[in-house]
Design a protein around this motif. Structure first.
Motif, short mmCIF file in Angstrom:
data_model
loop_
_atom_site.label_atom_id
_atom_site.label_comp_id
_atom_site.label_asym_id
_atom_site.label_seq_id
_atom_site.Cartn_x
_atom_site.Cartn_y
_atom_site.Cartn_z
N SER A 43 0.82 -1.22 0.00
CA SER A 43 0.00 0.00 0.00
C SER A 43 0.85 1.27 0.00
O SER A 43 0.35 2.36 -0.32
N ARG A 44 2.12 1.14 0.35
CA ARG A 44 3.00 2.31 0.25
C ARG A 44 3.02 2.84 -1.18
O ARG A 44 3.17 4.05 -1.40
N TRP A 45 2.88 1.93 -2.14
CA TRP A 45 2.95 2.31 -3.55
C TRP A 45 1.60 2.15 -4.25
O TRP A 45 1.38 2.76 -5.29
N GLY A 46 0.72 1.31 -3.72
CA GLY A 46 -0.52 0.99 -4.42
C GLY A 46 -1.78 1.53 -3.78
O GLY A 46 -2.88 1.11 -4.16
N SER A 47 -1.64 2.45 -2.84
CA SER A 47 -2.83 3.04 -2.23
C SER A 47 -3.50 3.99 -3.21
O SER A 47 -2.90 4.42 -4.21
N ARG A 48 -4.74 4.35 -2.93
CA ARG A 48 -5.43 5.32 -3.78
C ARG A 48 -4.70 6.66 -3.77
O ARG A 48 -4.61 7.36 -4.79
N GLN A 49 -4.15 7.03 -2.61
CA GLN A 49 -3.43 8.30 -2.50
C GLN A 49 -2.20 8.31 -3.39
O GLN A 49 -1.91 9.30 -4.08
N ALA A 50 -1.44 7.20 -3.37
CA ALA A 50 -0.24 7.13 -4.20
C ALA A 50 -0.61 7.17 -5.68
O ALA A 50 0.06 7.83 -6.49
N TYR A 51 -1.68 6.48 -6.02
CA TYR A 51 -2.12 6.46 -7.42
C TYR A 51 -2.59 7.85 -7.86
O TYR A 51 -2.22 8.32 -8.95
N ASP A 52 -3.37 8.54 -7.04
CA ASP A 52 -3.88 9.85 -7.41
C ASP A 52 -2.74 10.85 -7.59
O ASP A 52 -2.79 11.71 -8.48
N ALA A 53 -1.72 10.76 -6.74
CA ALA A 53 -0.57 11.65 -6.88
C ALA A 53 0.15 11.40 -8.19
O ALA A 53 0.55 12.34 -8.89
N TRP A 54 0.32 10.12 -8.51
CA TRP A 54 0.96 9.80 -9.79
C TRP A 54 0.10 10.28 -10.96
O TRP A 54 0.61 10.85 -11.93
N LEU A 55 -1.21 10.04 -10.91
CA LEU A 55 -2.09 10.38 -12.02
C LEU A 55 -2.09 11.88 -12.28
O LEU A 55 -2.08 12.31 -13.45
N ASP A 67 10.10 10.14 -9.86
CA ASP A 67 9.59 11.25 -9.06
C ASP A 67 8.29 10.90 -8.36
O ASP A 67 7.98 11.47 -7.31
N HIS A 68 7.52 9.97 -8.94
CA HIS A 68 6.22 9.61 -8.40
C HIS A 68 6.10 8.08 -8.42
O HIS A 68 5.54 7.50 -9.35
N ILE A 69 6.65 7.45 -7.41
CA ILE A 69 6.65 5.98 -7.34
C ILE A 69 5.23 5.48 -7.16
O ILE A 69 4.48 5.96 -6.31
N VAL A 70 4.86 4.49 -7.96
CA VAL A 70 3.50 3.99 -7.92
C VAL A 70 3.49 2.51 -8.31
O VAL A 70 4.37 2.04 -9.04
N TRP A 71 2.52 1.79 -7.81
CA TRP A 71 2.30 0.39 -8.17
C TRP A 71 1.99 0.29 -9.66
O TRP A 71 1.53 1.25 -10.28
N GLY A 72 2.22 -0.90 -10.25
CA GLY A 72 2.04 -1.02 -11.69
C GLY A 72 0.66 -1.45 -12.14
O GLY A 72 0.07 -0.84 -13.03
N ALA A 73 0.10 -2.53 -11.55
CA ALA A 73 -1.11 -3.17 -12.08
C ALA A 73 -2.25 -3.11 -11.08
O ALA A 73 -2.06 -3.28 -9.88
#
Length: 304
Positions: A43-55, A67-73
């Motif tokens: 969840s450090r990388w795949g949480s909704r918050q991490a995803y929204d920051a990346w998006l 710069d914006h580490i995020v889960w892949g799939a």
């Protein structure tokens, strides 16, 4: 599907749901070694918050995956718990194209085989190949944090295989000579600055008759050309060859039957069989960026 998340990456395919279901059914929290520990870690990388920051950064064309580490799939882990992936379900739509449309056969090319994913990101493609019956699944991934993601998944579900935290160009072909039955390269080749060298190294790592499958950015059908994208575009997108250019490179690099499975909306999918004879680019090509690789291939080939 993850509730409340629109999928905007990749091209949909009717066969994708089958591959997504394979992964969700086998690799979920009910089957994980330490479900709470894995979910907290991922969840450090795949949480909704991490995803929204990346998006937000992706839409603004600001920064890279460093710069914006995020889960892949996208992952449905069961019990209402999800991992939000930058690439949505592209692992499944890619698989649908190379297996359903591209002629790869899970029984012939994966079941009981030693396979490798180059550019494995969070490791979900590795899980998919394991779900399809692979005996060993190695991963090559040069991004340090992505290696942490892969390691978390391999540990959670006891995936047999090695994780190599290096660039493809750093691989020692003498150690990987003819090791794999299938090498899968999803969304990676356009991130590489030297495609012929990469393809020759993949040839060296495959068994004769082994299969190479990949997905990549591509320009529209036309001449055998490659458009330079360059460092001005975030994400290290270097070259966008046409399908005809990819096919020509495959032939020169030891995959004489390499073919375009599909081209759609700036992306394509290719499969090819590793020939036994030396690639044209491995027989004295001048100006080759890794002459040490050519020397190693010549030495190893002389023993077979």
């Amino acid at each position: 599907m993850i509730p409340g998340k629109a999928r905007c990456i990749g091209a949909a395919h009717a066969g994708a749901a089958h591959f997504e279901q394979l992964v969700n059914a086998r690799f979920n929290l009910s089957t994980a070694r330490d479900p709470e520990g894995f979910f907290a870690d991922a969840s450090r990388w795949g949480s909704r918050q991490a995803y929204d920051a990346w998006l937000a950064a992706y839409k603004a064309n600001a920064g890279s995956f460093l710069d914006h580490i995020v889960w892949g799939a996208d992952r449905d882990l069961g019990g209402g718990r999800y991992l939000y992936g930058a690439m949505d379900d592209r692992y499944a739509t890619n698989a649908a194209r190379v297996f359903v449309s591209g002629g790869l056969d899970a029984t012939a090319h994966v079941t009981g085989k030693h396979v490798c994913v180059v550019g494995a990101w969070d490791g979900t493609e590795c899980l998919l190949l394991r779900a399809l019956g692979a005996a060993y699944v190695d991963a090559v991934e040069e991004m340090p944090t992505f290696n942490d993601m892969i390691a978390a998944q391999y540990t959670a579900w006891d995936v047999p295989g090695d994780v190599w935290p290096v660039s493809l160009y750093e691989m020692d072909v003498t150690l990987k000579w003819q090791r794999y039955d299938l090498i899968y390269v999803p969304g990676v080749l356009y991130h590489l600055t030297d495609l012929p060298t990469a393809l020759v190294m993949l040839w060296a790592m495959l068994e004769p008759g082994g299969m190479l499958a990949f997905e990549s950015i591509a320009d529209a059908h036309g001449a055998r050309t490659a458009r330079y994208l360059g460092a001005s575009i975030p994400g290290w997108n270097w070259f966008s060859p046409t399908p005809e250019c990819y096919e020509a490179m495959l032939r020169d690099c030891g995959f004489p039957d390499g073919r375009t499975v599909e081209y759609a909306s700036g992306r394509g999918w290719w499969v090819g069989t590793r020939a036994d004879q030396l690639p044209a680019l491995a027989t004295g090509a001048a100006g080759f960026s890794r002459p040490d690789v050519l020397r190693a291939i010549a030495r190893l080939k002389s023993r077979t």
